[in-house]
Write a protein that holds these residues in place. Structure first.
Motif, PDB file in Angstrom:
ATOM      1  N   PRO A  10     -12.710   9.986   4.949  1.00 22.00           N
ATOM      2  CA  PRO A  10     -12.873  11.434   4.994  1.00 22.00           C
ATOM      3  C   PRO A  10     -11.742  12.084   5.795  1.00 22.00           C
ATOM      4  O   PRO A  10     -11.256  11.526   6.774  1.00 22.00           O
ATOM      5  CB  PRO A  10     -14.209  11.638   5.711  1.00 22.00           C
ATOM      6  N   MET A  11     -11.333  13.239   5.380  1.00 21.83           N
ATOM      7  CA  MET A  11     -10.251  13.980   6.034  1.00 21.83           C
ATOM      8  C   MET A  11     -10.793  14.631   7.304  1.00 21.83           C
ATOM      9  O   MET A  11     -10.957  15.846   7.389  1.00 21.83           O
ATOM     10  CB  MET A  11      -9.698  15.026   5.059  1.00 21.83           C
ATOM     11  N   GLU A  12     -11.130  13.775   8.288  1.00 26.06           N
ATOM     12  CA  GLU A  12     -11.698  14.224   9.551  1.00 26.06           C
ATOM     13  C   GLU A  12     -10.997  13.513  10.702  1.00 26.06           C
ATOM     14  O   GLU A  12     -10.655  12.332  10.590  1.00 26.06           O
ATOM     15  CB  GLU A  12     -13.188  13.893   9.628  1.00 26.06           C
ATOM     16  N   LYS A  13     -10.840  14.199  11.800  1.00 24.86           N
ATOM     17  CA  LYS A  13     -10.172  13.635  12.972  1.00 24.86           C
ATOM     18  C   LYS A  13     -10.854  12.346  13.449  1.00 24.86           C
ATOM     19  O   LYS A  13     -10.195  11.376  13.811  1.00 24.86           O
ATOM     20  CB  LYS A  13     -10.142  14.684  14.079  1.00 24.86           C
ATOM     21  N   ALA A  14     -12.181  12.319  13.427  1.00 28.81           N
ATOM     22  CA  ALA A  14     -12.922  11.148  13.910  1.00 28.81           C
ATOM     23  C   ALA A  14     -12.669   9.907  13.059  1.00 28.81           C
ATOM     24  O   ALA A  14     -12.868   8.779  13.528  1.00 28.81           O
ATOM     25  CB  ALA A  14     -14.417  11.458  13.948  1.00 28.81           C
ATOM     26  N   SER A  15     -12.216  10.086  11.827  1.00 28.59           N
ATOM     27  CA  SER A  15     -11.990   8.941  10.947  1.00 28.59           C
ATOM     28  C   SER A  15     -10.809   8.089  11.390  1.00 28.59           C
ATOM     29  O   SER A  15     -10.719   6.918  11.045  1.00 28.59           O
ATOM     30  CB  SER A  15     -11.758   9.424   9.513  1.00 28.59           C
ATOM     31  N   VAL A  16      -9.901   8.657  12.170  1.00 25.98           N
ATOM     32  CA  VAL A  16      -8.705   7.928  12.595  1.00 25.98           C
ATOM     33  C   VAL A  16      -9.084   6.725  13.456  1.00 25.98           C
ATOM     34  O   VAL A  16      -8.621   5.608  13.226  1.00 25.98           O
ATOM     35  CB  VAL A  16      -7.726   8.875  13.327  1.00 25.98           C
ATOM     36  N   THR A  17      -9.954   6.923  14.426  1.00 30.56           N
ATOM     37  CA  THR A  17     -10.386   5.831  15.298  1.00 30.56           C
ATOM     38  C   THR A  17     -11.158   4.779  14.510  1.00 30.56           C
ATOM     39  O   THR A  17     -10.954   3.571  14.699  1.00 30.56           O
ATOM     40  CB  THR A  17     -11.242   6.371  16.458  1.00 30.56           C
ATOM     41  N   THR A  57      -5.693  19.783   2.217  1.00 31.02           N
ATOM     42  CA  THR A  57      -6.811  19.572   1.304  1.00 31.02           C
ATOM     43  C   THR A  57      -7.947  18.879   2.049  1.00 31.02           C
ATOM     44  O   THR A  57      -7.727  18.251   3.080  1.00 31.02           O
ATOM     45  CB  THR A  57      -6.368  18.722   0.092  1.00 31.02           C
ATOM     46  N   LYS A  58      -9.118  18.946   1.512  1.00 33.67           N
ATOM     47  CA  LYS A  58     -10.278  18.264   2.095  1.00 33.67           C
ATOM     48  C   LYS A  58     -10.534  16.931   1.396  1.00 33.67           C
ATOM     49  O   LYS A  58     -11.486  16.234   1.721  1.00 33.67           O
ATOM     50  CB  LYS A  58     -11.527  19.141   2.004  1.00 33.67           C
ATOM     51  N   ARG A  59      -9.691  16.580   0.419  1.00 37.53           N
ATOM     52  CA  ARG A  59      -9.856  15.301  -0.269  1.00 37.53           C
ATOM     53  C   ARG A  59      -9.673  14.156   0.725  1.00 37.53           C
ATOM     54  O   ARG A  59      -9.026  14.296   1.743  1.00 37.53           O
ATOM     55  CB  ARG A  59      -8.822  15.168  -1.388  1.00 37.53           C
ATOM     56  N   GLU A  75      -0.268   1.122   4.103  1.00 39.18           N
ATOM     57  CA  GLU A  75       0.072   2.385   3.463  1.00 39.18           C
ATOM     58  C   GLU A  75      -1.040   3.384   3.709  1.00 39.18           C
ATOM     59  O   GLU A  75      -2.219   3.055   3.548  1.00 39.18           O
ATOM     60  CB  GLU A  75       0.276   2.211   1.955  1.00 39.18           C
ATOM     61  N   VAL A  76      -0.654   4.589   4.113  1.00 44.52           N
ATOM     62  CA  VAL A  76      -1.584   5.696   4.307  1.00 44.52           C
ATOM     63  C   VAL A  76      -1.150   6.791   3.340  1.00 44.52           C
ATOM     64  O   VAL A  76      -0.021   7.277   3.411  1.00 44.52           O
ATOM     65  CB  VAL A  76      -1.563   6.203   5.765  1.00 44.52           C
ATOM     66  N   THR A  77      -2.052   7.154   2.420  1.00 45.11           N
ATOM     67  CA  THR A  77      -1.729   8.118   1.371  1.00 45.11           C
ATOM     68  C   THR A  77      -2.679   9.296   1.450  1.00 45.11           C
ATOM     69  O   THR A  77      -3.899   9.116   1.492  1.00 45.11           O
ATOM     70  CB  THR A  77      -1.835   7.465  -0.018  1.00 45.11           C
ATOM     71  N   ASP A  78      -2.105  10.509   1.466  1.00 46.99           N
ATOM     72  CA  ASP A  78      -2.938  11.714   1.417  1.00 46.99           C
ATOM     73  C   ASP A  78      -2.572  12.512   0.176  1.00 46.99           C
ATOM     74  O   ASP A  78      -1.645  12.170  -0.545  1.00 46.99           O
ATOM     75  CB  ASP A  78      -2.807  12.546   2.701  1.00 46.99           C
ATOM     76  N   HIS A  79      -3.325  13.565  -0.067  1.00 48.65           N
ATOM     77  CA  HIS A  79      -3.139  14.363  -1.282  1.00 48.65           C
ATOM     78  C   HIS A  79      -2.781  15.807  -0.971  1.00 48.65           C
ATOM     79  O   HIS A  79      -2.953  16.679  -1.803  1.00 48.65           O
ATOM     80  CB  HIS A  79      -4.405  14.309  -2.135  1.00 48.65           C
ATOM     81  N   GLY A  80      -2.284  16.061   0.209  1.00 47.41           N
ATOM     82  CA  GLY A  80      -1.942  17.428   0.593  1.00 47.41           C
ATOM     83  C   GLY A  80      -0.459  17.701   0.485  1.00 47.41           C
ATOM     84  O   GLY A  80       0.302  16.940  -0.108  1.00 47.41           O
ATOM     85  N   ALA A  81      -0.046  18.783   1.113  1.00 51.00           N
ATOM     86  CA  ALA A  81       1.356  19.194   1.078  1.00 51.00           C
ATOM     87  C   ALA A  81       2.227  18.304   1.957  1.00 51.00           C
ATOM     88  O   ALA A  81       3.431  18.201   1.755  1.00 51.00           O
ATOM     89  CB  ALA A  81       1.478  20.643   1.537  1.00 51.00           C
ATOM     90  N   ILE A 114       8.721   6.653   3.848  1.00 49.14           N
ATOM     91  CA  ILE A 114       7.868   7.813   3.562  1.00 49.14           C
ATOM     92  C   ILE A 114       8.174   8.253   2.136  1.00 49.14           C
ATOM     93  O   ILE A 114       9.333   8.473   1.792  1.00 49.14           O
ATOM     94  CB  ILE A 114       8.156   8.966   4.537  1.00 49.14           C
ATOM     95  N   HIS A 115       7.131   8.341   1.334  1.00 49.52           N
ATOM     96  CA  HIS A 115       7.290   8.721  -0.068  1.00 49.52           C
ATOM     97  C   HIS A 115       6.502  10.002  -0.329  1.00 49.52           C
ATOM     98  O   HIS A 115       5.295  10.034  -0.075  1.00 49.52           O
ATOM     99  CB  HIS A 115       6.777   7.618  -0.995  1.00 49.52           C
ATOM    100  N   ARG A 116       7.180  11.020  -0.798  1.00 46.39           N
ATOM    101  CA  ARG A 116       6.503  12.256  -1.192  1.00 46.39           C
ATOM    102  C   ARG A 116       6.162  12.146  -2.667  1.00 46.39           C
ATOM    103  O   ARG A 116       7.005  11.796  -3.476  1.00 46.39           O
ATOM    104  CB  ARG A 116       7.403  13.459  -0.940  1.00 46.39           C
ATOM    105  N   HIS A 117       4.902  12.431  -3.002  1.00 49.25           N
ATOM    106  CA  HIS A 117       4.470  12.400  -4.392  1.00 49.25           C
ATOM    107  C   HIS A 117       4.624  13.794  -4.972  1.00 49.25           C
ATOM    108  O   HIS A 117       4.215  14.773  -4.339  1.00 49.25           O
ATOM    109  CB  HIS A 117       3.019  11.937  -4.493  1.00 49.25           C
ATOM    110  N   ARG A 118       5.185  13.881  -6.115  1.00 50.34           N
ATOM    111  CA  ARG A 118       5.466  15.175  -6.727  1.00 50.34           C
ATOM    112  C   ARG A 118       4.196  16.027  -6.830  1.00 50.34           C
ATOM    113  O   ARG A 118       3.324  15.782  -7.642  1.00 50.34           O
ATOM    114  CB  ARG A 118       6.064  14.970  -8.111  1.00 50.34           C
ATOM    115  N   GLY A 119       4.076  17.003  -5.944  1.00 48.67           N
ATOM    116  CA  GLY A 119       2.982  17.962  -5.992  1.00 48.67           C
ATOM    117  C   GLY A 119       1.644  17.463  -5.485  1.00 48.67           C
ATOM    118  O   GLY A 119       0.682  18.207  -5.471  1.00 48.67           O
ATOM    119  N   ASP A 120       1.557  16.215  -5.051  1.00 53.39           N
ATOM    120  CA  ASP A 120       0.243  15.720  -4.653  1.00 53.39           C
ATOM    121  C   ASP A 120       0.329  14.701  -3.526  1.00 53.39           C
ATOM    122  O   ASP A 120      -0.003  13.545  -3.697  1.00 53.39           O
ATOM    123  CB  ASP A 120      -0.490  15.125  -5.845  1.00 53.39           C
TER     124      ASP A 120
END
Length: 136
Positions: A10-17, A57-59, A75-81, A114-120
């Motif tokens: 989940p995209m939450e601060k507590a998830s990092v720990t 994003t909240k994804r 690898e850590v992948t997110d779906h935001g900007a 670091i890899h930027r995904h086109r638009g996602d």
């Protein structure tokens, strides 16, 4: 020993720990030394924190960790900007409140990409050589 972990977080601060703890327990069970686990855990914390902080994003974000051939690959992948990649590694004072994540990842691991995904979103990929850091 080989290991593979795939997490959707989940995209939450507590998830990092939580994520750091899950990966640490798995690496400990595989016989990775405390020093190597600490380096990997801190690099993972920085990558996950960047995902949570810079994603618009909240994804969920994904964490994939593998142990193979005496290397830990994460690898850590997110779906935001994401964040704007600097042309060079920034020089950030050690007592700064933020901005040290990339610097720490480069210092604690053997390879950072670091890899930027086109638009996602983007993927932070790092590797740590475990030669001499495996006890089992």
């Amino acid at each position: 020993m080989e290991l593979g972990i795939a997490l959707s977080i989940p995209m939450e601060k507590a998830s990092v720990t939580l994520t750091r703890n899950v990966v640490d327990v798995a690496l400990r069970r595989c016989g990775v030394s405390p020093d190597a686990r600490q380096d990997i855990g801190l690099a993972l914390t920085e990558a996950c924190t960047n995902a949570v902080r810079h994603s618009d994003t909240k994804r969920e974000y994904q964490v994939d960790a593998a142990l193979r051939h005496n290397r830990c690959v994460v690898e850590v992948t997110d779906h935001g900007a994401g964040f704007v990649m600097p042309d060079a590694l920034p020089s950030v004072p050690l007592d700064a409140e933020g901005g040290r994540g990339l610097m720490l990842m480069y210092a604690l691991t053997d390879l950072v990409e670091i890899h930027r995904h086109r638009g996602d979103g983007m993927t932070v990929h790092f590797e740590k050589n475990l030669d001499g850091a495996l006890t089992g």
